[in-house]
Design a protein around this motif. Structure first.
Motif, PDB file in Angstrom:
ATOM      1  N   THR A 168      12.913 -19.146 -27.838  1.00  0.00           N
ATOM      2  CA  THR A 168      11.902 -19.508 -26.845  1.00  0.00           C
ATOM      3  C   THR A 168      11.236 -18.290 -26.232  1.00  0.00           C
ATOM      4  O   THR A 168      10.143 -18.387 -25.671  1.00  0.00           O
ATOM      5  CB  THR A 168      12.543 -20.354 -25.728  1.00  0.00           C
ATOM      6  OG1 THR A 168      13.655 -19.629 -25.170  1.00  0.00           O
ATOM      7  CG2 THR A 168      13.056 -21.679 -26.282  1.00  0.00           C
ATOM      8  N   ASN A 169      11.901 -17.133 -26.356  1.00  0.00           N
ATOM      9  CA  ASN A 169      11.318 -15.889 -25.842  1.00  0.00           C
ATOM     10  C   ASN A 169      10.523 -15.146 -26.905  1.00  0.00           C
ATOM     11  O   ASN A 169      10.071 -14.022 -26.679  1.00  0.00           O
ATOM     12  CB  ASN A 169      12.420 -14.978 -25.295  1.00  0.00           C
ATOM     13  CG  ASN A 169      13.498 -14.691 -26.340  1.00  0.00           C
ATOM     14  OD1 ASN A 169      13.391 -15.131 -27.504  1.00  0.00           O
ATOM     15  ND2 ASN A 169      14.538 -13.976 -25.952  1.00  0.00           N
ATOM     16  N   GLY A 170      10.355 -15.766 -28.079  1.00  0.00           N
ATOM     17  CA  GLY A 170       9.588 -15.142 -29.152  1.00  0.00           C
ATOM     18  C   GLY A 170      10.397 -14.220 -30.033  1.00  0.00           C
ATOM     19  O   GLY A 170       9.874 -13.738 -31.052  1.00  0.00           O
ATOM     20  N   LYS A 171      11.643 -13.944 -29.678  1.00  0.00           N
ATOM     21  CA  LYS A 171      12.482 -13.053 -30.477  1.00  0.00           C
ATOM     22  C   LYS A 171      13.294 -13.857 -31.485  1.00  0.00           C
ATOM     23  O   LYS A 171      13.633 -15.011 -31.254  1.00  0.00           O
ATOM     24  CB  LYS A 171      13.413 -12.249 -29.560  1.00  0.00           C
ATOM     25  CG  LYS A 171      12.675 -11.304 -28.626  1.00  0.00           C
ATOM     26  CD  LYS A 171      13.655 -10.477 -27.800  1.00  0.00           C
ATOM     27  CE  LYS A 171      12.909  -9.505 -26.894  1.00  0.00           C
ATOM     28  NZ  LYS A 171      13.861  -8.680 -26.075  1.00  0.00           N
ATOM     29  N   LYS A 191      19.739 -21.494 -24.920  1.00  0.00           N
ATOM     30  CA  LYS A 191      20.966 -20.706 -24.812  1.00  0.00           C
ATOM     31  C   LYS A 191      20.986 -19.576 -25.829  1.00  0.00           C
ATOM     32  O   LYS A 191      21.376 -18.442 -25.513  1.00  0.00           O
ATOM     33  CB  LYS A 191      22.171 -21.610 -25.013  1.00  0.00           C
ATOM     34  CG  LYS A 191      23.515 -20.896 -24.911  1.00  0.00           C
ATOM     35  CD  LYS A 191      24.666 -21.860 -25.083  1.00  0.00           C
ATOM     36  CE  LYS A 191      26.004 -21.125 -24.980  1.00  0.00           C
ATOM     37  NZ  LYS A 191      27.154 -22.063 -25.167  1.00  0.00           N
ATOM     38  N   GLN A 192      20.551 -19.868 -27.058  1.00  0.00           N
ATOM     39  CA  GLN A 192      20.544 -18.838 -28.099  1.00  0.00           C
ATOM     40  C   GLN A 192      19.509 -17.750 -27.827  1.00  0.00           C
ATOM     41  O   GLN A 192      19.653 -16.621 -28.296  1.00  0.00           O
ATOM     42  CB  GLN A 192      20.250 -19.475 -29.472  1.00  0.00           C
ATOM     43  CG  GLN A 192      21.313 -20.451 -29.940  1.00  0.00           C
ATOM     44  CD  GLN A 192      22.661 -19.796 -30.138  1.00  0.00           C
ATOM     45  OE1 GLN A 192      22.756 -18.710 -30.699  1.00  0.00           O
ATOM     46  NE2 GLN A 192      23.715 -20.454 -29.661  1.00  0.00           N
ATOM     47  N   SER A 193      18.487 -18.098 -27.080  1.00  0.00           N
ATOM     48  CA  SER A 193      17.422 -17.131 -26.796  1.00  0.00           C
ATOM     49  C   SER A 193      17.784 -16.164 -25.686  1.00  0.00           C
ATOM     50  O   SER A 193      17.082 -15.173 -25.462  1.00  0.00           O
ATOM     51  CB  SER A 193      16.131 -17.877 -26.421  1.00  0.00           C
ATOM     52  OG  SER A 193      15.718 -18.725 -27.474  1.00  0.00           O
ATOM     53  N   GLN A 194      18.867 -16.433 -24.968  1.00  0.00           N
ATOM     54  CA  GLN A 194      19.288 -15.529 -23.902  1.00  0.00           C
ATOM     55  C   GLN A 194      19.815 -14.233 -24.501  1.00  0.00           C
ATOM     56  O   GLN A 194      20.483 -14.249 -25.542  1.00  0.00           O
ATOM     57  CB  GLN A 194      20.371 -16.183 -23.051  1.00  0.00           C
ATOM     58  CG  GLN A 194      19.910 -17.410 -22.287  1.00  0.00           C
ATOM     59  CD  GLN A 194      21.042 -18.095 -21.552  1.00  0.00           C
ATOM     60  OE1 GLN A 194      22.191 -17.669 -21.632  1.00  0.00           O
ATOM     61  NE2 GLN A 194      20.720 -19.165 -20.834  1.00  0.00           N
ATOM     62  N   PRO A 195      19.521 -13.091 -23.876  1.00  0.00           N
ATOM     63  CA  PRO A 195      20.031 -11.823 -24.405  1.00  0.00           C
ATOM     64  C   PRO A 195      21.543 -11.771 -24.372  1.00  0.00           C
ATOM     65  O   PRO A 195      22.181 -12.292 -23.448  1.00  0.00           O
ATOM     66  CB  PRO A 195      19.410 -10.774 -23.463  1.00  0.00           C
ATOM     67  CG  PRO A 195      19.065 -11.527 -22.212  1.00  0.00           C
ATOM     68  CD  PRO A 195      18.716 -12.925 -22.649  1.00  0.00           C
ATOM     69  N   GLN A 214      16.424 -34.170 -29.474  1.00  0.00           N
ATOM     70  CA  GLN A 214      15.498 -33.129 -29.068  1.00  0.00           C
ATOM     71  C   GLN A 214      15.934 -32.425 -27.781  1.00  0.00           C
ATOM     72  O   GLN A 214      15.865 -31.188 -27.682  1.00  0.00           O
ATOM     73  CB  GLN A 214      14.098 -33.718 -28.882  1.00  0.00           C
ATOM     74  CG  GLN A 214      13.018 -32.684 -28.620  1.00  0.00           C
ATOM     75  CD  GLN A 214      12.784 -31.764 -29.800  1.00  0.00           C
ATOM     76  OE1 GLN A 214      12.510 -32.222 -30.896  1.00  0.00           O
ATOM     77  NE2 GLN A 214      12.867 -30.449 -29.587  1.00  0.00           N
ATOM     78  N   LYS A 215      16.429 -33.179 -26.800  1.00  0.00           N
ATOM     79  CA  LYS A 215      16.841 -32.579 -25.532  1.00  0.00           C
ATOM     80  C   LYS A 215      18.004 -31.605 -25.740  1.00  0.00           C
ATOM     81  O   LYS A 215      18.000 -30.491 -25.198  1.00  0.00           O
ATOM     82  CB  LYS A 215      17.230 -33.674 -24.540  1.00  0.00           C
ATOM     83  CG  LYS A 215      17.640 -33.160 -23.170  1.00  0.00           C
ATOM     84  CD  LYS A 215      17.992 -34.319 -22.237  1.00  0.00           C
ATOM     85  CE  LYS A 215      18.422 -33.797 -20.874  1.00  0.00           C
ATOM     86  NZ  LYS A 215      18.788 -34.928 -19.955  1.00  0.00           N
ATOM     87  N   ASP A 216      18.990 -32.013 -26.526  1.00  0.00           N
ATOM     88  CA  ASP A 216      20.137 -31.141 -26.786  1.00  0.00           C
ATOM     89  C   ASP A 216      19.730 -29.927 -27.616  1.00  0.00           C
ATOM     90  O   ASP A 216      20.246 -28.822 -27.411  1.00  0.00           O
ATOM     91  CB  ASP A 216      21.235 -31.921 -27.514  1.00  0.00           C
ATOM     92  CG  ASP A 216      21.820 -33.033 -26.656  1.00  0.00           C
ATOM     93  OD1 ASP A 216      21.630 -32.989 -25.431  1.00  0.00           O
ATOM     94  OD2 ASP A 216      22.450 -33.946 -27.226  1.00  0.00           O
ATOM     95  N   PHE A 217      18.814 -30.144 -28.549  1.00  0.00           N
ATOM     96  CA  PHE A 217      18.359 -29.010 -29.362  1.00  0.00           C
ATOM     97  C   PHE A 217      17.602 -27.993 -28.506  1.00  0.00           C
ATOM     98  O   PHE A 217      17.780 -26.778 -28.687  1.00  0.00           O
ATOM     99  CB  PHE A 217      17.466 -29.499 -30.499  1.00  0.00           C
ATOM    100  CG  PHE A 217      16.974 -28.394 -31.388  1.00  0.00           C
ATOM    101  CD1 PHE A 217      17.796 -27.846 -32.364  1.00  0.00           C
ATOM    102  CD2 PHE A 217      15.688 -27.883 -31.233  1.00  0.00           C
ATOM    103  CE1 PHE A 217      17.353 -26.817 -33.174  1.00  0.00           C
ATOM    104  CE2 PHE A 217      15.238 -26.852 -32.043  1.00  0.00           C
ATOM    105  CZ  PHE A 217      16.068 -26.313 -33.018  1.00  0.00           C
TER     106      PHE A 217
END
Length: 359
Positions: free
Chosen positions: A154-157, A250-254, A241-244
Motif C-alpha cells: 500500500t506504500n508503493g514498495k 500489515k505487510q506494507s509496514q516497515p 477483501q476486508k481481511d486481505f
C-alpha cells in the motif's frame, strides 16, 4: 475355394457389424455416463474453473464414442478377417476402395476437430478476458525448489512472501518467471497453469473464490525440475477483501530491526527479507521467519552452534556438509551466484543471529 470363403464371410459379416454397432452404442453411453460422474478435479476455486470443467465434459462426450468406434473396427477386423487354416499361401482379394466411405471418415473427424478447436478458443478467450476494473498483479518466481510471490504494498514498495495470498472475488493477474530452470505454476483448484521460463515473463489471470469453508489451495510445480520437484509446494490463501486489505497493510509496514549480540543493535531485517525472497521457508524451519518447511534441516537446531563461515558455506556449497537424515542434491547450488554478495552477508548474519539462544 477362395470364392466360397469370401461368400461365407460376407454372409456372416453383416450380423457381426450390427452387433458391433449395438454394443458400441451401449459402451459409448456407459463410458460417457461414467466419464461425467467421475470427479476428475478438486473443488472449483475460481470463476474460470466452471467453464474449463464444462469444456472437459464436452471432450469426454465427443471422445468416448470415437474411442469405442476405433476399438470396435479393430476388434471386428481381427475376428472376421484373420487368417484361417489353409489360407497361409493365399493373397487377400483386390480392393479398389470406397470413395464415399473415405469422404465420410475424413470429413466427420475433421468437422469434429474444427468444432472443438473453435469451442476451445471461445473458452480460452473468455477466461483470459481482462476485467473492466484495475486488477491486482502478483509476480510469481519459481526456482529449485520453491515459489516466491512479489507484491506491491500500500506504500508503493515491493515485498515478497513464500505463501500466496489473494482476495476473494477480485481478478488477479500473475506474472510468472523462473530463476534457474523450467517450472510450471499450477493451482489445481483454479484449473489454470502456465510455464515459468527463465528470462521470460508469462501471464494468466483468475478470479479466486472460496468453496464452502475452504480458503486454502495447494500450489504445485507441474514441470519436472530436479530432485526436489515433488517438494516444490506452497499454499494459496483466499481471503475476503476486508481481511486481505488488512494483510496487505500489515505487510506494507516497515520491518522492525531485531536485536543482536555483541552489545550493539544489529539490523537483520535485510537478511530476513533475503531469506523470504529466495524461498528458504518452503524447505526449512526457522521460528523467527515463521517458517515450518521439513524438506531440509531445522535451522533453529542445526545452526545454533555454528559460526558464520559454516553458515555461508552451507548456502553456497550445500554439498560440503549434508545433515544426517537428509538427501544430498536437493538444495540448489546456485545461491552463490544468484544472491548478491551484500545480500548473502546479510542472510548469513540474520541466520547466525536468530538461531543463537539468548544468554
Amino acid at each position: 475355394m477362395r470364392a466360397d470363403m469370401e461368400r461365407g464371410r460376407d454372409a456372416t459379416l453383416r450380423p457381426t457389424v450390427i452387433r458391433a454397432v449395438v454394443l458400441g452404442v451401449i459402451a459409448s453411453i456407459i463410458g460417457i455416463v461414467l466419464g461425467l460422474l467421475i470427479n476428475w478435479f478438486p473443488a472449483q476455486g475460481s470463476t474460470q474453473a466452471d467453464k474449463i470443467d464444462t469444456f472437459w465434459d464436452v471432450l469426454i462426450i465427443c471422445s468416448v464414442p470415437v474411442f469405442v468406434l476405433v476399438t470396435s473396427v479393430v476388434l471386428v477386423s481381427v475376428i472376421k478377417f484373420r487368417m484361417r487354416p489353409g489360407e497361409e499361401e493365399l493373397d487377400g482379394p483386390p480392393i479398389h476402395g470406397n470413395t464415399r466411405l473415405e469422404v465420410i471418415w475424413t470429413s466427420l473427424p475433421a468437422t469434429l476437430l474444427i468444432a472443438l478447436c473453435a469451442y476451445a478458443y471461445i473458452v480460452l478467450h473468455d477466461i483470459e478476458k481482462a476485467p473492466g476494473y484495475s486488477e491486482m498483479h502478483v509476480k510469481v518466481i519459481g526456482q529449485q525448489f520453491t515459489w516466491t510471490f512479489e507484491y506491491t504494498g500500500t506504500n508503493g514498495k515491493k515485498f515478497t512472501t513464500t505463501q500466496l495470498y489473494v482476495p476473494e472475488g477480485k481478478s488477479v493477474r500473475f506474472d510468472v518467471t523462473a530463476k534457474d530452470v523450467l517450472h510450471d505454476f499450477w493451482v489445481p483448484a483454479w484449473r489454470m497453469k502456465i510455464d515459468a521460463v527463465p528470462g521470460i515473463t508469462t501471464h494468466y489471470r483468475i478470479t479466486p473464490v472460496r468453496t464452502g469453508q475452504k480458503k486454502t489451495y495447494p500450489v504445485v510445480c507441474a514441470e519436472l525440475c530436479g530432485l526436489g520437484h515433488a517438494f516444490m509446494r506452497q499454499t494459496a490463501h483466499v481471503y475476503p477483501q476486508k481481511d486481505f486489505d488488512a494483510w496487505m497493510a500489515k505487510q506494507s509496514q516497515p520491518a522492525a530491526p531485531a536485536a543482536g549480540g555483541g552489545g550493539g543493535a544489529v539490523d537483520v531485517s535485510a537478511g530476513k527479507q533475503v531469506f523470504a525472497s529466495n524461498g528458504c521457508a518452503s524447505c526449512h524451519t526457522l521460528s523467527d521467519a515463521g517458517a515450518s518447511g521439513t524438506v531440509g534441516p531445522n535451522l533453529d537446531k542445526v545452526l545454533s552452534s555454528r559460526d558464520d563461515a559454516f553458515i555461508k558455506q552451507s548456502i553456497v556449497d550445500p554439498g560440503a556438509f549434508v545433515e544426517k537424515g537428509f538427501p544430498n542434491g536437493v538444495m540448489p547450488t546456485t545461491y552463490g551466484k544468484d544472491i548478491k554478495p551484500a545480500d548473502l552477508d546479510a542472510l548469513v548474519k540474520y541466520l547466525s543471529t536468530v538461531t543463537k539462544k539468548s544468554p
